[in-house]
Design an enzyme around this catalytic site. Structure first.
Site, short mmCIF file in Angstrom:
data_model
loop_
_atom_site.label_atom_id
_atom_site.label_comp_id
_atom_site.label_asym_id
_atom_site.label_seq_id
_atom_site.Cartn_x
_atom_site.Cartn_y
_atom_site.Cartn_z
N GLY A 7 32.49 28.84 48.57
CA GLY A 7 32.13 29.78 47.51
C GLY A 7 30.71 29.52 47.04
N GLY A 9 28.95 31.11 44.76
CA GLY A 9 28.68 31.81 43.51
C GLY A 9 27.68 31.00 42.70
N LYS A 191 39.56 27.03 27.42
CA LYS A 191 38.33 27.23 26.62
C LYS A 191 37.69 28.58 26.92
CE LYS A 191 35.15 26.75 29.93
NZ LYS A 191 34.00 27.60 30.25
N1 LIG Z 1 29.11 29.49 36.24
C1 LIG Z 1 29.36 28.41 35.52
O1 LIG Z 1 28.56 28.06 34.64
C2 LIG Z 1 30.58 27.60 35.77
C3 LIG Z 1 31.67 28.10 36.45
N2 LIG Z 1 32.79 27.36 36.62
C4 LIG Z 1 33.95 27.87 37.34
O2 LIG Z 1 33.66 27.89 38.74
C5 LIG Z 1 34.35 28.97 39.37
C6 LIG Z 1 33.35 29.80 40.16
O3 LIG Z 1 32.40 30.28 39.23
P1 LIG Z 1 31.01 30.90 39.66
O4 LIG Z 1 30.54 30.37 40.95
O5 LIG Z 1 30.10 30.74 38.51
O6 LIG Z 1 31.45 32.44 39.78
P2 LIG Z 1 30.73 33.67 40.50
O7 LIG Z 1 31.30 34.89 39.90
O8 LIG Z 1 29.27 33.48 40.49
O9 LIG Z 1 31.25 33.51 41.99
C7 LIG Z 1 32.61 33.63 42.32
C8 LIG Z 1 32.78 33.13 43.72
O10 LIG Z 1 34.12 33.40 44.16
C9 LIG Z 1 34.05 34.04 45.42
N3 LIG Z 1 35.22 34.88 45.67
C10 LIG Z 1 35.73 35.83 44.86
N4 LIG Z 1 36.81 36.37 45.46
C11 LIG Z 1 36.95 35.77 46.66
C12 LIG Z 1 37.87 35.90 47.75
N5 LIG Z 1 38.87 36.77 47.71
N6 LIG Z 1 37.69 35.11 48.83
C13 LIG Z 1 36.68 34.23 48.89
N7 LIG Z 1 35.79 34.05 47.88
C14 LIG Z 1 35.93 34.82 46.80
C15 LIG Z 1 32.79 34.87 45.33
O11 LIG Z 1 32.40 35.28 46.62
P3 LIG Z 1 31.46 36.59 46.79
O12 LIG Z 1 30.10 36.14 46.39
O13 LIG Z 1 31.58 36.89 48.23
O14 LIG Z 1 32.02 37.64 45.90
C16 LIG Z 1 31.85 33.84 44.71
O15 LIG Z 1 31.41 32.90 45.65
C17 LIG Z 1 35.05 29.74 38.24
O16 LIG Z 1 36.39 29.36 38.18
C18 LIG Z 1 34.31 29.30 36.98
O17 LIG Z 1 35.14 29.34 35.82
C19 LIG Z 1 32.86 26.08 36.17
C20 LIG Z 1 31.78 25.51 35.52
C21 LIG Z 1 30.57 26.24 35.26
O1 LIG Z 2 32.43 26.85 32.35
C1 LIG Z 2 31.31 27.13 32.01
C2 LIG Z 2 30.45 26.17 31.26
O2 LIG Z 2 31.00 24.90 31.24
C3 LIG Z 2 30.76 28.44 32.31
O3 LIG Z 2 31.32 29.38 31.51
P1 LIG Z 2 31.41 30.89 31.98
O4 LIG Z 2 32.36 30.93 33.17
O5 LIG Z 2 31.94 31.59 30.79
O6 LIG Z 2 30.05 31.35 32.37
#
Ligand SMILES: NC(=O)C1=CN([C@@H]2O[C@H](COP(=O)(O)OP(=O)(O)OC[C@H]3O[C@@H](n4cnc5c(N)ncnc54)[C@H](OP(=O)(O)O)[C@@H]3O)[C@@H](O)[C@H]2O)C=CC1
Ligand SMILES: O=C(CO)COP(=O)(O)O
Length: 331
Positions: A7, A9, A191
């Protein structure tokens, strides 16, 4: 170490950069070929983490599942929580038998009410001592800009927690360890529901008193629920609990806070979803928290009020007015 992140993201990519900065060889797996090409050819993830001009040279990417994990000593999962089970099924027979699997995800699966430790272990048929969770106040953009931050690594096997903590420690990123996997998962998931509510009261124009009322009662609710699920009280007072609440409920960089804020300004759930820059995990998790509360016999008024906002379109004032009854209770 050789580490693969599933992933690419915002957080998967920012954490990949932390791992690369810590001296590891990092492979990102993404399902979108544009993201793979961007990382491989330009060392950039313009779709999900444009704030980083150039990702480290020791970070690469692939869209091929088998190639992504074949050599991995650690596999990090950073996929939107509701899709993790389905996405991991394709990796079940590909992940090396001795690899540690680490979740960055913060959510509860809506249909099963399972935490991400449960989802990952079930989907990969993984023994729980090979699973670790990473959670803390880690807004991806701030970590991506290498601002000093700390996190917590949880694993039933503390030696493996230490291995993971060492793998993600840099001069700007500090990892602590715990064996309280359940506590870490509950903090990270719940949270987000609290951040939706705090964002909503801020968006509606309320000030510090209202925000801190919602945030503090949210903490009480998540602590009670977590303890009923078997978590250690101490976890809720630490980085993954209070720490992450402070970060998420206080920053417009949080997707959950921003989603709530947009609801407070009068957007519908559909409009707020459209406006969101990434997954707001609190939205599907809210319903699961309410169901989990019922199952464990824990009163979850904030999560319930937010579930009515999301399903019935309650306004912020309606949400606040139904939050507490008039009956006097101990704090
Ligand atoms: N952003 C932050 O600050 C933080 C996030 N998190 C947690 O980390 C996790 C990921 O967050 P984040 O990376 O920011 O989120 P994003 O929305 O930026 O990315 C989501 C990711 O999930 C992938 N995805 C969604 N659906 C599927 C699927 N069906 N199959 C495969 N991959 C899939 C997306 O792929 P695609 O790009 O192809 O859609 C993308 O890589 C979440 O649970 C979030 O709560 C934890 C700490 C900090
Ligand atoms: O988990 C996070 C910070 O610790 C990021 O929060 P959001 O998923 O709401 O952007």
């Amino acid at each position: 170490m050789r580490i693969t992140v599933l992933g690419a993201g915002a957080w998967g990519t920012a954490f990949g950069q932390v791992l690369a900065d810590a001296g590891n060889e990092v492979t990102m797996w993404a399902r979108e070929s544009d993201i793979v090409d961007d990382i491989v050819k330009r060392h950039h993830n313009s779709a999900r983490l444009p704030v980083v001009d150039r990702l480290p040279d020791s970070m690469t990417a692939t869209g091929d599942r088998a190639q992504a994990v074949a050599q991995a000593q650690i596999v990090v999962v950073a996929i939107a929580a509701q899709f993790a089970r389905e996405a991991l099924a394709d990796f079940k027979d590909l992940i090396p038998a001795d690899a540690l699997v680490v979740s960055l995800m913060k959510g509860i699966e809506r249909r099963s009410m399972d935490r991400m430790d449960q989802v990952v272990c079930q989907a990969l048929d993984l023994p729980e001592e090979r699973f670790a969770a990473v959670s803390g106040p880690n807004l991806s953009k701030e970590v991506a800009l290498r601002q000093p931050s700390a996190t917590v690594v949880a694993c039933k096997d503390l030696a493996r927690a230490r291995t993971m903590a060492a793998a993600c420690t840099t001069d700007y990123f500090k990892a602590f360890v715990t064996a309280d996997v359940v506590g870490l998962e509950m903090c990270g998931s719940f949270k987000n529901v609290v951040a939706l509510a705090v964002g909503m009261v801020r968006g509606a124009g309320y000030g510090e008193n209202t925000a801190s009322m919602v945030e503090t009662r949210g903490l009480a609710e998540l602590t009670a629920l977590g303890q009923a699920a078997g978590a250690d009280f101490k976890t809720f007072a630490g980085l993954a609990g209070v720490g992450d609440l402070i970060a998420t409920c206080g920053s417009s960089l949080s997707r959950n806070y921003s989603f709530g804020s947009n609801l407070g300004k009068g957007m519908s759930v559909e409009e707020a979803t459209q406006a969101s820059s990434g997954v707001a995990e609190g939205v599907p998790t809210t319903e699961a928290v309410v169901a989990l509360g019922r199952q464990l016999g824990i009163h979850t008024p904030l999560a319930y009020a937010m579930s009515r906002v999301l399903s019935e379109g309650l306004t912020c004032d309606q949400m606040l007015s139904q939050l507490f009854g008039r009956e006097i209770s101990e704090e």
